[in-house]
Scaffold this motif. Structure first.
Motif, mmCIF file in Angstrom:
data_model
loop_
_atom_site.group_PDB
_atom_site.id
_atom_site.type_symbol
_atom_site.label_atom_id
_atom_site.label_comp_id
_atom_site.label_asym_id
_atom_site.label_seq_id
_atom_site.Cartn_x
_atom_site.Cartn_y
_atom_site.Cartn_z
ATOM 1 N N VAL A 54 0.840 -1.197 0.000
ATOM 2 C CA VAL A 54 0.000 0.000 0.000
ATOM 3 C C VAL A 54 0.880 1.255 0.000
ATOM 4 N N GLN A 55 1.961 1.239 0.777
ATOM 5 C CA GLN A 55 2.896 2.368 0.772
ATOM 6 C C GLN A 55 3.519 2.543 -0.607
ATOM 7 N N ASP A 56 3.949 1.429 -1.216
ATOM 8 C CA ASP A 56 4.582 1.484 -2.534
ATOM 9 C C ASP A 56 3.624 2.003 -3.605
ATOM 10 N N ALA A 57 2.315 1.772 -3.402
ATOM 11 C CA ALA A 57 1.319 2.263 -4.359
ATOM 12 C C ALA A 57 1.058 3.756 -4.180
ATOM 13 N N GLY A 58 1.615 4.355 -3.115
ATOM 14 C CA GLY A 58 1.529 5.805 -2.951
ATOM 15 C C GLY A 58 0.482 6.306 -1.988
ATOM 16 N N ALA A 59 -0.038 5.453 -1.122
ATOM 17 C CA ALA A 59 -1.048 5.909 -0.165
ATOM 18 C C ALA A 59 -0.517 7.079 0.643
ATOM 19 N N GLY A 60 -1.379 8.050 0.897
ATOM 20 C CA GLY A 60 -0.994 9.208 1.685
ATOM 21 C C GLY A 60 -1.001 8.926 3.172
ATOM 22 N N ARG A 61 -1.943 8.094 3.606
ATOM 23 C CA ARG A 61 -2.066 7.740 5.015
ATOM 24 C C ARG A 61 -2.579 6.315 5.088
ATOM 25 N N ILE A 62 -2.033 5.550 6.018
ATOM 26 C CA ILE A 62 -2.472 4.171 6.229
ATOM 27 C C ILE A 62 -2.874 4.034 7.687
ATOM 28 N N ILE A 63 -4.064 3.479 7.902
ATOM 29 C CA ILE A 63 -4.563 3.231 9.248
ATOM 30 C C ILE A 63 -4.876 1.737 9.346
ATOM 31 N N VAL A 64 -4.264 1.067 10.306
ATOM 32 C CA VAL A 64 -4.560 -0.345 10.557
ATOM 33 C C VAL A 64 -5.518 -0.371 11.735
ATOM 34 N N MET A 65 -6.644 -1.080 11.565
ATOM 35 C CA MET A 65 -7.658 -1.049 12.618
ATOM 36 C C MET A 65 -8.393 -2.376 12.753
ATOM 37 N N ASP A 66 -8.776 -2.660 13.966
ATOM 38 C CA ASP A 66 -9.637 -3.790 14.278
ATOM 39 C C ASP A 66 -10.265 -3.497 15.636
ATOM 40 N N HIS A 67 -11.253 -4.266 15.980
ATOM 41 C CA HIS A 67 -11.932 -4.087 17.258
ATOM 42 C C HIS A 67 -11.852 -5.399 18.018
ATOM 43 N N CYS A 68 -11.157 -5.382 19.125
ATOM 44 C CA CYS A 68 -11.003 -6.582 19.932
ATOM 45 C C CYS A 68 -12.142 -6.649 20.939
ATOM 46 N N SER A 69 -12.996 -7.645 20.779
ATOM 47 C CA SER A 69 -14.187 -7.713 21.626
ATOM 48 C C SER A 69 -14.176 -8.920 22.561
ATOM 49 N N ILE A 70 -13.051 -9.613 22.667
ATOM 50 C CA ILE A 70 -13.000 -10.773 23.558
ATOM 51 C C ILE A 70 -11.833 -10.634 24.524
ATOM 52 N N GLU A 71 -11.877 -11.414 25.589
ATOM 53 C CA GLU A 71 -10.791 -11.415 26.572
ATOM 54 C C GLU A 71 -9.561 -12.050 25.949
ATOM 55 N N PRO A 72 -8.382 -11.653 26.272
ATOM 56 C CA PRO A 72 -7.972 -10.765 27.356
ATOM 57 C C PRO A 72 -7.881 -9.306 26.949
#
Length: 159
Positions: free
Chosen positions: A108-126
């Motif tokens: 994604v960086q090599d393709a020229g993205a201006g900003r990259i955000i990695v995201m997920d939502h952890c809804s289980i323990e721990p």
């Protein structure tokens, strides 16, 4: 103020849109950089061995689809959503492999993205911190120097 639309009006508008799109292919009403889904491959298969790196396999798969630049344009903000929910170590098929995540971020960086955000939502323990630590995803994101959002369980803000 919201306007109610009848089912008949909705279907009529949908039919008009479909007719416009069909006609636009014959008379070039759409901009030239618009690519129809029919022109893109449906799937790309990349075979590899245990000695191949995640980067090598990803590049092979992306080449079959026209490369990452087919999906990412220079300057775009790109969100990457790995599976970072489970607190298990890498190579257990429970979360996204950190090496693969790094390869995706690099592509994604090599393709020229201006900003990259990695995201997920952890809804289980721990919880997110432990899942990111054990899976290696937290370290991979830090190593790549991109933005990240991993709210913990049900503590995430509405925004």
């Amino acid at each position: 103020m919201t306007r109610k639309i009848s089912r008949r009006d909705f279907l009529r508008g949908l039919t008009r849109l479909g007719a416009f799109l069909a006609l636009s292919r014959w008379v070039n009403l759409l901009p030239s950089d618009v690519v129809s889904a029919a022109e893109l491959p449906s799937v790309s298969v990349a075979e590899g061995t245990d000695s191949d790196t995640a980067d090598q396999i990803l590049k092979t798969a992306l080449e079959g689809l026209g490369g990452m630049q087919q999906f990412v344009k220079p300057g775009q903000t790109v969100a990457i959503k790995p599976n970072a929910t489970w607190a298990y170590p890498p190579k257990t098929a429970s979360s996204t492999d950190p090496d693969f995540l790094k390869a995706v971020i690099q592509a994604v960086q090599d393709a020229g993205a201006g900003r990259i955000i990695v995201m997920d939502h952890c809804s289980i323990e721990p919880g997110a911190d432990e899942a990111l630590r054990l899976s290696g995803i937290g370290q991979a994101v830090q190593d790549m120097g991109v933005d990240f959002i991993f709210p913990d369980r049900y503590k995430a803000s509405k925004s």
